[in-house]
Design an enzyme around this catalytic site. Structure first.
Site, PDB file in Angstrom:
ATOM      1  N   GLY A   1       0.830  -1.214   0.000  1.00  0.00           N
ATOM      2  CA  GLY A   1       0.000   0.000   0.000  1.00  0.00           C
ATOM      3  C   GLY A   1       0.852   1.246   0.000  1.00  0.00           C
ATOM      4  O   GLY A   1       2.061   1.183  -0.246  1.00  0.00           O
ATOM      5  N   ASN A   2       0.233   2.375   0.253  1.00  0.00           N
ATOM      6  CA  ASN A   2       0.983   3.627   0.355  1.00  0.00           C
ATOM      7  C   ASN A   2       0.341   4.502   1.416  1.00  0.00           C
ATOM      8  O   ASN A   2      -0.687   4.172   1.982  1.00  0.00           O
ATOM      9  CB  ASN A   2       1.056   4.321  -1.006  1.00  0.00           C
ATOM     10  N   ARG A   3       0.973   5.626   1.684  1.00  0.00           N
ATOM     11  CA  ARG A   3       0.562   6.442   2.825  1.00  0.00           C
ATOM     12  C   ARG A   3      -0.542   7.445   2.510  1.00  0.00           C
ATOM     13  O   ARG A   3      -0.876   8.278   3.340  1.00  0.00           O
ATOM     14  CB  ARG A   3       1.768   7.220   3.369  1.00  0.00           C
TER      15      ARG A   3
END
Ligand code: CTP
Length: 412
Positions: free
Chosen positions: A206-208
């Site tokens: 995922g990412n932030r």
């Protein structure tokens, strides 16, 4: 300024309390005239307390003040919200059965109707004709917003947001012709949040991205009168009210949703953080750590570039002409080039109409404010800077989008 605020008998009457607050906080003297029916939704005590003025809808109260003549005469502005189908019809036929309709007949200054009703009522030939007549006579009638109505259904007929009515009212008083909400009647698709690419049933890459920017854009577009479709990948903030939400998980799901939603949209804004790569293989079962085998190696494959495909879809279809596509980019400068040069190259590569550039990293050419962006246009106009809170930046982006859209595809 003296404002008469007529309140019609619809459920949206409760939102008008916020509109009244906006007027009084801006220093205006507001007299509220609620219709009899509207007091079933919001009582007169609320209007008296918030306006600081007595409230009545009877021509027989305070007769010595001749209110049925005086209020309309003295008002610098009359706003009717929610303007129900019934009130619009009464205004057209010049009825004068209560204080509000009397005031409308006596009004010397500008009159703004902010309609709210069920979609079928709004689209009925009788209402269409009434709106047309009122506009021909010089009244301003806002387009209602689209979205969730009183029940489970949705469509055009929502009361525009209080802030939007307030801004339209101020524009009208200043004699500006742009009192209509800038995105009224337009459909805007916005992707938000970060995609998640599964590795196995419990793990993902995922990412932030928090989704805050996309949600703020959805709110700003909704407030500007648009029908908003929010394609929500993983977000840390709730989706706002008054927008259609479609949840997506992976880049491939977002791609499918975005291409479908874009087909009927005037504007597409890709603010989601889309994973550029996904695991080549997704395990059906949880990947175990074992002592007898080597540690796993994750092979990644490239995800499609959704923004680029949106541009290709638009360019390949006749109905897509006039659609505006907006991308986002996070850039850092380095020894090879500065942020704007990289962003300019990305804009040309992706082919979108506008690119909103967030400068990240230490070398802040756009100032210290982390919510500073530069909007680049493929049409070649000067880069536009916008800074402030996420809400302010989103409003600036939506204003620019409205401007570009009305330029390339003027409202029918
Ligand atoms: N985007 C997309 N599909 C992808 C990747 C990105 O539609 N597979 C969109 C994003 O939503 C955003 C823009 O493209 O609007 C960002 O482009 P991207 O190439 O990802 O730029 P950066 O994130 O800035 O990264 P890089 O410079 O590495 O390309």
């Amino acid at each position: 300024m003296r404002i008469v605020l007529g309140v019609g008998g619809g459920i949206a009457a409760y939102k008008v309390a916020s509109l009244l607050r906006l007027f009084t906080e801006a220093g205006h003297d507001v007299t509220v005239i609620p219709t009899e029916a509207s007091t079933r939704f919001v009582g007169t005590a609320t209007w008296e307390a918030l306006s600081g003025n007595p409230v009545s809808n009877s021509v027989f109260d305070d007769v010595h003040l001749v209110n049925h003549v005086r209020l309309g005469h003295e008002a610098d502005l009359v706003v009717v919200a929610p303007a129900t189908a019934d009130l619009l019809a009464k205004a057209v036929t010049g009825q004068a059965g209560d204080l509000l309709t009397n005031t409308l007949l006596m009004a010397h200054g500008p009159v703004l109707f902010a309609p709210a009703m069920h979609t079928e009522m709004w689209q009925h030939a009788a209402t269409r004709a009434n709106v047309e007549t009122l506009r021909t006579r010089g009244a301003a009638v806002l387009e209602p917003a689209s979205g969730r109505l009183t029940g489970a259904d949705s469509g055009p007929g929502r009361l525009p947001e209080p802030q939007a009515i307030f801004e339209a009212a101020m524009a009208l008083v200043q004699g500006r012709s742009d009192y209509q909400l800038p995105l009224a009647g337009r459909t805007v698709t916005i992707s938000a949040g970060g995609t998640r690419e599964p590795l196995d049933p419990v793990r993902f890459l995922g990412n932030r991205s928090s989704g805050k920017q996309g949600v703020a854009l959805a709110v700003a577009a909704r407030n500007a009168g648009a029908t908003v479709r929010l394609l929500a990948a993983h977000m840390e903030v709730p989706a706002p009210a008054g927008v259609e939400v479609q949840r997506v998980e992976t880049a491939l799901e977002l791609r499918e949703a975005a291409l479908a939603a874009a087909a009927g949209s005037d504007v597409v804004i890709m603010s989601a953080a889309v994973a550029d790569f996904r695991p080549a293989e997704v395990s059906d079962t949880k990947i175990k750590k074992r002592d007898d085998t080597a540690d796993p190696v994750i092979t990644l494959v490239r995800n499609p570039d959704i923004l680029q495909e949106l541009v290709e879809q638009r360019n390949g279809s006749r109905s897509g002409a006039g659609q505006l596509i907006v991308g986002f980019a996070a850039e850092t400068g380095d020894s090879q080039g500065d942020v704007l040069a990289y962003a300019e190259a990305k804009l040309q590569r992706k082919g979108c109409d506008l690119l909103v550039v967030n400068h990240v990293g230490t070398d802040k050419v756009f100032g210290q404010d982390s919510n500073a962006v530069v909007i680049l246009s493929r049409a070649g106009s000067e880069p536009q800077e916008a800074s402030g809170t996420k809400t302010e930046v989103s409003e600036a982006i939506i204003r620019r989008i409205s401007f570009e859209l009305n330029r390339v595809s003027p409202r029918a």
